[in-house]
Design a protein around this motif. Structure first.
Motif: not given
Length: 88
Positions: A59-78
């Motif tokens: 989409t060419d959009e930028l997402y700030a860190r607080d606008e994304v949820q980073l997921l790993t196989p065991v759950g959220p990263y942060d």
């Protein structure tokens, strides 16, 4: 923005790694200390490896860190960042 409204990025998923990049288009980034770090940028003499927004190549959009949820196989990263955002 609540955790339900955040853009989900699965950091160990190959498709998401191709879709979400550092602002310069590199795919070898890692989350760290509530921001991001790009190995390719860090190797350049004039560019800092630290950055604060992921680029969505679709989409060419930028997402700030607080606008994304980073997921790993065991759950959220942060979990602490995601938890803090939902309590605000």
């Amino acid at each position: 923005m609540s955790a339900d409204e955040k853009k989900t990025v699965r950091i160990e998923d190959e498709n998401d790694r191709w879709r979400f990049t550092c602002p310069r288009g590199h795919r070898d980034w890692e989350p760290t200390n509530h921001h991001f770090w790009c190995a390719t940028c860090a190797r350049a003499e004039t560019v800092d490896g630290v950055f604060h927004e992921l680029l969505d190549q679709r989409t060419d959009e930028l997402y700030a860190r607080d606008e994304v949820q980073l997921l790993t196989p065991v759950g959220p990263y942060d979990r602490d960042l995601d938890y803090r955002e939902t309590k605000a």
